[in-house]
Design an enzyme around this catalytic site. Structure first.
Site, PDB file in Angstrom:
ATOM      1  N   LYS A  27     -14.407  48.834 -68.279  1.00 40.53           N
ATOM      2  CA  LYS A  27     -15.637  49.473 -68.740  1.00 40.53           C
ATOM      3  C   LYS A  27     -16.294  50.179 -67.555  1.00 40.53           C
ATOM      4  O   LYS A  27     -16.164  49.727 -66.420  1.00 40.53           O
ATOM      5  CB  LYS A  27     -16.630  48.418 -69.239  1.00 40.53           C
ATOM      6  CG  LYS A  27     -16.132  47.579 -70.381  1.00 40.53           C
ATOM      7  CD  LYS A  27     -17.128  46.459 -70.639  1.00 40.53           C
ATOM      8  CE  LYS A  27     -16.632  45.502 -71.679  1.00 40.53           C
ATOM      9  NZ  LYS A  27     -17.458  44.299 -71.778  1.00 40.53           N
ATOM     10  N   SER A  80     -24.702  43.503 -73.677  1.00 41.09           N
ATOM     11  CA  SER A  80     -25.102  44.244 -72.478  1.00 41.09           C
ATOM     12  C   SER A  80     -25.266  45.724 -72.833  1.00 41.09           C
ATOM     13  O   SER A  80     -26.149  46.407 -72.299  1.00 41.09           O
ATOM     14  CB  SER A  80     -24.038  44.106 -71.387  1.00 41.09           C
ATOM     15  OG  SER A  80     -23.903  42.760 -71.007  1.00 41.09           O
ATOM     16  N   HIS A  92     -25.566  35.684 -72.707  1.00 44.90           N
ATOM     17  CA  HIS A  92     -24.706  35.089 -71.676  1.00 44.90           C
ATOM     18  C   HIS A  92     -25.322  33.772 -71.187  1.00 44.90           C
ATOM     19  O   HIS A  92     -24.627  32.776 -71.012  1.00 44.90           O
ATOM     20  CB  HIS A  92     -24.587  36.008 -70.448  1.00 44.90           C
ATOM     21  CG  HIS A  92     -23.828  37.283 -70.652  1.00 44.90           C
ATOM     22  ND1 HIS A  92     -24.387  38.512 -70.423  1.00 44.90           N
ATOM     23  CD2 HIS A  92     -22.544  37.520 -71.016  1.00 44.90           C
ATOM     24  CE1 HIS A  92     -23.478  39.463 -70.628  1.00 44.90           C
ATOM     25  NE2 HIS A  92     -22.354  38.889 -70.992  1.00 44.90           N
ATOM     26  N   ARG A 111     -19.609  36.080 -80.569  1.00 42.14           N
ATOM     27  CA  ARG A 111     -20.770  36.511 -81.346  1.00 42.14           C
ATOM     28  C   ARG A 111     -20.341  36.769 -82.782  1.00 42.14           C
ATOM     29  O   ARG A 111     -19.612  35.979 -83.366  1.00 42.14           O
ATOM     30  CB  ARG A 111     -21.370  37.778 -80.720  1.00 42.14           C
ATOM     31  CG  ARG A 111     -22.106  37.510 -79.455  1.00 42.14           C
ATOM     32  CD  ARG A 111     -22.381  38.769 -78.700  1.00 42.14           C
ATOM     33  NE  ARG A 111     -21.130  39.330 -78.181  1.00 42.14           N
ATOM     34  CZ  ARG A 111     -21.044  40.366 -77.395  1.00 42.14           C
ATOM     35  NH1 ARG A 111     -22.130  41.002 -77.034  1.00 42.14           N
ATOM     36  NH2 ARG A 111     -19.888  40.790 -76.959  1.00 42.14           N
TER      37      ARG A 111
HETATM   38  P1  ADP Z   1     -16.162  41.215 -70.653  1.00 37.08           P
HETATM   39  O1  ADP Z   1     -16.037  42.596 -70.117  1.00 37.08           O
HETATM   40  O2  ADP Z   1     -15.264  40.211 -69.965  1.00 37.08           O
HETATM   41  O3  ADP Z   1     -16.082  41.117 -72.154  1.00 37.08           O
HETATM   42  P2  ADP Z   1     -19.003  40.649 -70.929  1.00 37.08           P
HETATM   43  O4  ADP Z   1     -20.028  40.436 -69.865  1.00 37.08           O
HETATM   44  O5  ADP Z   1     -19.225  41.778 -71.875  1.00 37.08           O
HETATM   45  O6  ADP Z   1     -17.628  40.747 -70.173  1.00 37.08           O
HETATM   46  O7  ADP Z   1     -18.861  39.334 -71.802  1.00 37.08           O
HETATM   47  C1  ADP Z   1     -18.428  38.115 -71.234  1.00 37.08           C
HETATM   48  C2  ADP Z   1     -18.326  37.086 -72.339  1.00 37.08           C
HETATM   49  O8  ADP Z   1     -19.627  36.806 -72.831  1.00 37.08           O
HETATM   50  C3  ADP Z   1     -17.499  37.541 -73.556  1.00 37.08           C
HETATM   51  O9  ADP Z   1     -16.766  36.433 -74.038  1.00 37.08           O
HETATM   52  C4  ADP Z   1     -18.550  37.961 -74.544  1.00 37.08           C
HETATM   53  O10 ADP Z   1     -18.096  37.808 -75.879  1.00 37.08           O
HETATM   54  C5  ADP Z   1     -19.651  36.946 -74.229  1.00 37.08           C
HETATM   55  N1  ADP Z   1     -20.962  37.435 -74.640  1.00 37.08           N
HETATM   56  C6  ADP Z   1     -21.561  38.597 -74.359  1.00 37.08           C
HETATM   57  N2  ADP Z   1     -22.774  38.688 -74.947  1.00 37.08           N
HETATM   58  C7  ADP Z   1     -22.932  37.530 -75.644  1.00 37.08           C
HETATM   59  C8  ADP Z   1     -23.957  37.012 -76.508  1.00 37.08           C
HETATM   60  N3  ADP Z   1     -25.041  37.705 -76.817  1.00 37.08           N
HETATM   61  N4  ADP Z   1     -23.769  35.792 -77.024  1.00 37.08           N
HETATM   62  C9  ADP Z   1     -22.647  35.086 -76.756  1.00 37.08           C
HETATM   63  N5  ADP Z   1     -21.633  35.511 -75.981  1.00 37.08           N
HETATM   64  C10 ADP Z   1     -21.775  36.716 -75.428  1.00 37.08           C
END
Ligand code: ADP
Length: 162
Positions: A42, A129, A18, A91
């Site tokens: 989630k 995460s 992130h 990703r």
């Molecule tokens: P959501 O529930 O909205 O998907 P997340 O916190 O899981 O929330 O993810 C928010 C954004 O960050 C999403 O677009 C996800 O693809 C991106 N994201 C999560 N982990 C990574 C990572 N390791 N590298 C790049 N983008 C990421």
């Protein structure tokens, strides 16, 4: 160039992946607002205030970033903030279908909001995460996956919940 971009997400918890996306966005836009989602489909390990606090701590080195909670539809939140840009991270292939579906649904909800996808460094392509939560719950070290400054705090918060 648009001034403000919004990066919405669950951030349960924030990871180096992130942060990589946020750092990239912060070089393109004058201001990046990170919206930490109040409601999410989630089941979250960390509470909303914990997620916000961890995102704040993990991004305090980036001056043009602001962190806050938000509720409701992400597109409405983007418009409320006088922005028209939503940042999402992409990703490996597995993200693509889901992110495309969400981006198209958001476009149906508001033509004004454009989704911009940023790609992290390759070492973060498989970082999520969920992985961090799995490691934390088995007592492993998360130091490689989240900012060093918050890894102990995250682990302590997790222990408190046990
Ligand atoms: P959501 O529930 O909205 O998907 P997340 O916190 O899981 O929330 O993810 C928010 C954004 O960050 C999403 O677009 C996800 O693809 C991106 N994201 C999560 N982990 C990574 C990572 N390791 N590298 C790049 N983008 C990421």
């Amino acid at each position: 160039m648009k001034e403000i971009a919004i990066y919405p997400g669950t951030f349960d918890p924030i990871t180096n992946g992130h942060i990589d996306i946020i750092e990239r966005a912060a070089t393109i836009f004058n201001k990046v607002i990170i919206g930490v989602a109040e409601e999410t489909y989630k089941e979250c390990l960390f509470t909303l205030s914990e997620r916000v606090e961890l995102v704040k701590e993990g991004t305090k080195h980036i001056p043009n970033v602001h962190v806050e909670p938000f509720s409701g539809l992400a597109v409405n939140y983007v418009l409320e903030k006088d922005s028209s840009v939503m940042i999402r991270g992409l990703r490996a292939v597995s993200d693509f279908e889901y992110e495309l579906q969400i981006a198209l649904a958001n476009r149906t909800l508001s033509e004004e909001v454009e989704t911009i996808f940023l790609i992290p460094q390759s070492k973060y392509l498989y970082l999520s995460s969920s992985l961090v939560k799995q490691i934390i719950s088995t007592g492993g070290s998360i130091k490689e996956y989240v900012p060093r400054s918050i890894s102990d705090k995250m682990a302590a918060k997790f222990k408190e919940k046990q």
